[in-house]
Design a protein around this motif. Structure first.
Motif, short mmCIF file in Angstrom:
data_model
loop_
_atom_site.label_atom_id
_atom_site.label_comp_id
_atom_site.label_asym_id
_atom_site.label_seq_id
_atom_site.Cartn_x
_atom_site.Cartn_y
_atom_site.Cartn_z
N ALA A 184 147.21 -55.13 62.16
CA ALA A 184 147.61 -54.61 60.85
C ALA A 184 146.50 -54.79 59.82
N ASP A 185 145.78 -55.90 59.91
CA ASP A 185 144.64 -56.13 59.01
C ASP A 185 143.54 -55.10 59.27
N LEU A 186 143.27 -54.79 60.53
CA LEU A 186 142.25 -53.78 60.85
C LEU A 186 142.62 -52.43 60.24
N VAL A 187 143.88 -52.06 60.41
CA VAL A 187 144.33 -50.77 59.88
C VAL A 187 144.26 -50.77 58.35
N ALA A 188 144.63 -51.89 57.73
CA ALA A 188 144.57 -51.99 56.27
C ALA A 188 143.13 -51.88 55.78
N ASP A 210 140.74 -50.29 57.29
CA ASP A 210 140.33 -48.90 57.47
C ASP A 210 140.80 -48.06 56.28
N ALA A 211 142.03 -48.31 55.84
CA ALA A 211 142.57 -47.54 54.73
C ALA A 211 141.89 -47.87 53.41
N ASP A 212 141.46 -49.13 53.27
CA ASP A 212 140.83 -49.57 52.02
C ASP A 212 139.74 -50.60 52.32
N PRO A 213 138.51 -50.14 52.54
CA PRO A 213 137.41 -51.07 52.86
C PRO A 213 137.10 -52.06 51.74
N ALA A 214 137.66 -51.82 50.55
CA ALA A 214 137.42 -52.75 49.43
C ALA A 214 138.34 -53.97 49.48
N ARG A 215 139.21 -54.05 50.48
CA ARG A 215 140.12 -55.20 50.61
C ARG A 215 139.32 -56.44 51.00
N LYS A 216 138.80 -57.11 49.99
CA LYS A 216 137.98 -58.31 50.22
C LYS A 216 138.78 -59.39 50.95
N ASP A 217 140.07 -59.49 50.64
CA ASP A 217 140.89 -60.52 51.27
C ASP A 217 140.98 -60.32 52.78
N VAL A 218 141.16 -59.04 53.19
CA VAL A 218 141.28 -58.73 54.62
C VAL A 218 139.93 -58.91 55.32
N LEU A 231 131.51 -52.86 57.35
CA LEU A 231 132.43 -52.03 56.58
C LEU A 231 131.82 -50.68 56.21
N ASP A 232 130.52 -50.64 56.07
CA ASP A 232 129.83 -49.42 55.66
C ASP A 232 129.65 -48.50 56.87
N PRO A 233 130.32 -47.34 56.91
CA PRO A 233 130.23 -46.49 58.10
C PRO A 233 128.81 -46.01 58.41
N LYS A 234 128.01 -45.82 57.37
CA LYS A 234 126.65 -45.35 57.62
C LYS A 234 125.82 -46.42 58.33
N ILE A 235 125.99 -47.68 57.91
CA ILE A 235 125.29 -48.78 58.59
C ILE A 235 125.88 -49.01 59.97
N TYR A 247 133.19 -46.21 66.24
CA TYR A 247 134.56 -46.63 65.93
C TYR A 247 134.83 -46.77 64.44
N THR A 248 136.05 -46.41 64.06
CA THR A 248 136.62 -46.82 62.78
C THR A 248 137.48 -48.05 63.05
N PHE A 249 137.92 -48.71 62.00
CA PHE A 249 138.79 -49.87 62.20
C PHE A 249 140.18 -49.45 62.69
N ALA A 250 140.60 -48.25 62.29
CA ALA A 250 141.89 -47.75 62.79
C ALA A 250 141.82 -47.47 64.28
N GLU A 251 140.72 -46.88 64.72
CA GLU A 251 140.54 -46.63 66.16
C GLU A 251 140.51 -47.95 66.93
N LEU A 252 139.80 -48.92 66.39
CA LEU A 252 139.75 -50.23 67.02
C LEU A 252 141.14 -50.86 67.08
N GLY A 253 141.91 -50.71 66.01
CA GLY A 253 143.26 -51.25 65.99
C GLY A 253 144.14 -50.62 67.05
N GLY A 254 144.01 -49.29 67.25
CA GLY A 254 144.78 -48.63 68.28
C GLY A 254 144.44 -49.14 69.66
N ILE A 255 143.17 -49.37 69.92
CA ILE A 255 142.74 -49.88 71.22
C ILE A 255 143.26 -51.30 71.43
N LEU A 256 143.18 -52.13 70.40
CA LEU A 256 143.68 -53.50 70.53
C LEU A 256 145.20 -53.53 70.72
N THR A 257 145.89 -52.54 70.20
CA THR A 257 147.32 -52.44 70.46
C THR A 257 147.58 -52.28 71.95
#
Length: 295
Positions: A243-247, A249-257, A268-272, A210-220
């Motif tokens: 919305a936080d999940l999708v954000a 996914d778009a920017d994994p550097a969003r420390k606040d999210v 956050l690291d897709p390889k891990i 899963y990506t966070f965007a995919e997870l967000g779609g499922i949670l929708t």
């Protein structure tokens, strides 16, 4: 030096047509199309060519490969699904039968969530509704068992980790030939190796693909259920979480999210995040392909 031919992988769609169309309407792709894209990315990262086919065993009249046909693949993967094995519906049971065909063919075999449950049932295990309740969003504090610490499925994993997940069922009785490699407080089988007949299955109850965007779609799609079960107080809270999940996914550097959602850097690291799937490709599929190429 013998050059390996391109990989041939089979993705087994776990959902009947109506379910996968509902999924695609929100997420943009069916689970099998999404999984195929992830496998394409992972094999390309290993500098490998791959041909990926999809089959739909839950569909009426599906033209499924027989043992000889399955045996021509270098690996087979079962996706997640909205079905429940304990309901014993035709769409579920035919997938259990097909999993036995994959075992019998001796093809390296992997599954996420539903895939683990189907593979366990095919080998003689039992799947039930999880009495501890639904695990959804991020599965927390998964830890490796004694057997899992040294298992190649989890090579490179920390002893304790989080992972994307969504399930209400679990493997309640492991089959003969199974080794449980990871657990957490909500699920007694978070990962396992299952040896059955001529086959070896590696699988996880969580979703490394899963990506966070995919997870967000499922949670929708699951928002009404999550409201009913008390995961969110209202629709606005659910929408903000998604919305936080999708954000993220778009920017994994969003420390606040990441802080707000409690998402660890390793998730956050897709390889891990995809550790088990990568290990299956490099430690199960490729050695088997190499042996077949030399033969």
């Amino acid at each position: 030096m013998t050059r390996m031919r391109p990989l041939r992988l089979l993705v087994v769609e776990g959902n009947p047509k109506a379910m996968r169309e509902r999924h695609a309407a929100v997420s943009g792709q069916t689970p099998s199309a999404f999984y195929s894209d992830v496998l394409t990315q992972l094999t390309a990262a290993e500098k490998l060519e791959a041909t990926i086919d999809v089959c739909y065993p839950a569909d009426e009249g599906a033209n499924l490969p027989d043992g000889a046909g399955v045996g021509s693949y270098d690996g087979a993967v079962i996706t997640g699904s909205g079905l429940n094995l304990w309901k014993a519906e035709r769409e579920s049971l035919v997938q259990v039968d097909f999993a036995r065909t994959i075992y019998d063919a001796g093809v390296p075999f992997f599954g996420s969530c539903w895939g683990l449950q189907v593979a366990a049932a095919a080998a003689g295990g039992e799947v039930k509704l999880n009495r501890r309740g639904r695990e959804i969003g991020i599965a927390r504090s998964i830890h490796l068992t004694d057997a899992g610490r040294d298992h190649a499925l989890h090579a490179g994993r920390a002893q304790v980790f989080d992972a994307p997940a969504i399930h209400s069922d679990e493997v309640a009785a492991v089959p003969p030939g199974a080794t449980v490699t990871a657990v957490n407080d909500l699920c007694a089988v978070q990962a396992a190796e299952i040896r059955h007949g001529d086959g070896v299955f590696w699988g996880v109850q969580f979703h490394p693909e899963y990506t966070f965007a995919e997870l967000g779609g499922i949670l929708t799609r699951y928002t009404p259920i999550m409201l009913e079960e008390g995961f969110f107080r209202d629709s606005a809270e659910a929408a903000a979480y998604i919305a936080d999940l999708v954000a993220l996914d778009a920017d994994p550097a969003r420390k606040d999210v990441a802080w707000r959602l409690g998402v660890a850097p390793s998730v956050l690291d897709p390889k891990i995040r995809r550790t088990e799937l990568i290990n299956w490709i490099t430690r199960q599929v490729l050695p088997a392909l190499s042996a077949r190429t030399r033969a």
